[in-house]
Design a protein around this motif. Structure first.
Motif, short mmCIF file in Angstrom:
data_model
loop_
_atom_site.label_atom_id
_atom_site.label_comp_id
_atom_site.label_asym_id
_atom_site.label_seq_id
_atom_site.Cartn_x
_atom_site.Cartn_y
_atom_site.Cartn_z
N ARG A 14 0.82 -1.20 0.00
CA ARG A 14 0.00 0.00 0.00
C ARG A 14 0.86 1.26 0.00
O ARG A 14 0.55 2.24 -0.69
CB ARG A 14 -0.93 -0.01 1.21
CG ARG A 14 -2.10 -0.97 1.08
CD ARG A 14 -2.88 -1.06 2.36
NE ARG A 14 -4.11 -1.85 2.18
CZ ARG A 14 -4.87 -2.27 3.19
NH1 ARG A 14 -4.53 -2.00 4.46
NH2 ARG A 14 -5.97 -2.99 2.93
N ARG A 18 0.95 4.18 -2.86
CA ARG A 18 0.77 5.61 -2.61
C ARG A 18 1.93 6.41 -3.18
O ARG A 18 1.74 7.47 -3.78
CB ARG A 18 0.63 5.85 -1.11
CG ARG A 18 -0.69 5.38 -0.51
CD ARG A 18 -0.88 5.94 0.89
NE ARG A 18 0.15 5.48 1.81
CZ ARG A 18 0.05 4.38 2.55
NH1 ARG A 18 -1.05 3.61 2.46
NH2 ARG A 18 1.01 4.04 3.38
N SER A 21 1.66 6.66 -6.94
CA SER A 21 0.57 7.53 -7.41
C SER A 21 1.00 8.99 -7.48
O SER A 21 0.36 9.80 -8.15
CB SER A 21 -0.65 7.37 -6.50
OG SER A 21 -0.37 7.89 -5.21
#
Length: 217
Positions: A14, A18, A21
């Motif tokens: 995760r 992030r 992104s």
């Protein structure tokens, strides 16, 4: 992996997602999204399992299905390669037949399947010259038939008339050294007409020298 290790891996995935992104060139990271989805799946899998369950790939239905699919794809690819090899070799043997030089060619491993392909192309009619080529090669132990294992395998790969023909040729050549193949054309006709009787005749001829030596003068 236990639940704690899987949860830690999920948090790392995760975090990486992030981070990616925030970068335009990494925003379409398909592999990263797939890894994240997989860790989420494993987390849910262990959450639904009994407390203390440890993840084992061999017990994962999804992993087993993926491995089975991969194995099936590999097997299919191997089948396609083998079919292409058989077709190419059948083309080669057909060309040699048309040139009249088939008898000068030694058989190779896998040519029994090529015989089946040639027979299929001929509408399932017996290819007399091809069968005679196999019988002579088997009797004379040419090509891959020099290997005893290949000769043993041939018993389950070639039809009874070819095997009977080969057996009779081998015994006739032993009894009459130097006999020409053209003088033994009758052996093929016998084998085609009655392979069982031809095989019995070959077995009988095995004992001829011993019977002759033991007979009174």
């Amino acid at each position: 992996m236990d639940a704690g290790a899987v949860a830690a891996a999920l948090e790392e995935a995760r975090f990486d997602a992030r981070q990616n992104s925030r970068h335009e060139d990494l925003g379409d990271d398909v592999r990263g999204r797939a890894e994240l989805a997989e860790w989420e799946r494993l987390t849910q899998l262990l959450a639904d399992a009994a407390p203390g369950t440890v993840y084992a790939p061999e017990a994962d239905d999804v992993v087993r299905a993926e491995l089975a699919a991969a194995a099936a794809a590999a097997a299919r690819e191997a089948e396609l390669r083998e079919a292409a090899r058989i077709a190419a070799r059948a083309d080669e043997l057909q060309a040699l037949r048309e040139l009249g030089t088939l008898e000068q060619t030694e058989p190779r491993h896998g040519d029994e399947a090529v015989r089946d392909e040639l027979t299929r192309r001929a509408g399932s009619y017996v290819q007399v010259d091809v069968d005679a080529w196999f019988a002579y090669a088997l009797a004379a132990r040419l090509g891959h038939y020099r290997d005893p294992a290949a000769r043993e395998d041939a018993a389950g790969l070639l039809p009874a008339p070819v095997l009977a023909h080969a057996a009779l040729l081998a015994e006739l050549a032993r009894l009459v050294p130097g006999v020409g193949v053209d003088q033994l054309a009758f052996a093929a006709r016998l084998a085609q007409a009655d392979p069982a009787a031809t095989a019995q005749l070959a077995d009988f001829l095995v004992r001829v020298p011993a019977c002759a030596e033991g007979s009174p003068a």
